[in-house]
Scaffold this active site. Sequence first.
Site, PDB file in Angstrom:
ATOM      1  N   THR A  37     -47.153   8.877 -11.482  1.00  0.00           N
ATOM      2  CA  THR A  37     -47.469   9.593 -10.239  1.00  0.00           C
ATOM      3  C   THR A  37     -47.282   8.690  -9.021  1.00  0.00           C
ATOM      4  OG1 THR A  37     -48.964  11.070 -11.424  1.00  0.00           O
ATOM      5  CG2 THR A  37     -49.240  10.923  -9.030  1.00  0.00           C
ATOM      6  N   GLU A  45     -42.417   9.720  -0.214  1.00  0.00           N
ATOM      7  CA  GLU A  45     -42.589   9.053   1.086  1.00  0.00           C
ATOM      8  C   GLU A  45     -41.279   8.437   1.561  1.00  0.00           C
ATOM      9  OE1 GLU A  45     -45.977   7.048   2.719  1.00  0.00           O
ATOM     10  OE2 GLU A  45     -46.897   7.044   0.724  1.00  0.00           O
ATOM     11  N   HIS A  71     -48.695  16.473  -9.362  1.00  0.00           N
ATOM     12  CA  HIS A  71     -47.678  16.033 -10.327  1.00  0.00           C
ATOM     13  C   HIS A  71     -47.778  17.009 -11.491  1.00  0.00           C
ATOM     14  CE1 HIS A  71     -45.658  12.269 -12.310  1.00  0.00           C
ATOM     15  NE2 HIS A  71     -44.974  13.383 -12.512  1.00  0.00           N
TER      16      HIS A  71
END
Length: 131
Positions: A37, A45, A71
Amino acid sequence: MELTEITEGLKNSVAEMVTEENTAVTMGSGTLPVYATPAMTCLMEKAAAEALEPLLPEGWTTVGISLNVAHKAPTPIGLKVRAEAEVTAVDGRKVTFAVRAFDEREEIGSGTHERFAVQRDKFTAKADSKR
């Protein structure tokens, strides 16, 4: 400072392979040899940051200020993961993104991410003042 060049609908995507280095067991976020994750959120990002960087004035960059993602599915070593970021709102220096991640089979994650435009030198000086 206004982010006049950054508009809703701006998109970017980035990709990486799932390797031993970005698994949950190696990154310490779990005990299984699947895409971690933290690796997925980092890729999300990166997609967002890279979308904005060429549109910022000289001496400016963006920093992540929030990330809310799910996730949804595991990805084994050897598959490619792609993350997409799309600007959904611009409010002064804050930019909001819809982020999604996919492996070669399905969507594996989605959510929202916010970034804030800052002057590099001023931001770095503030961080350095904590030493």
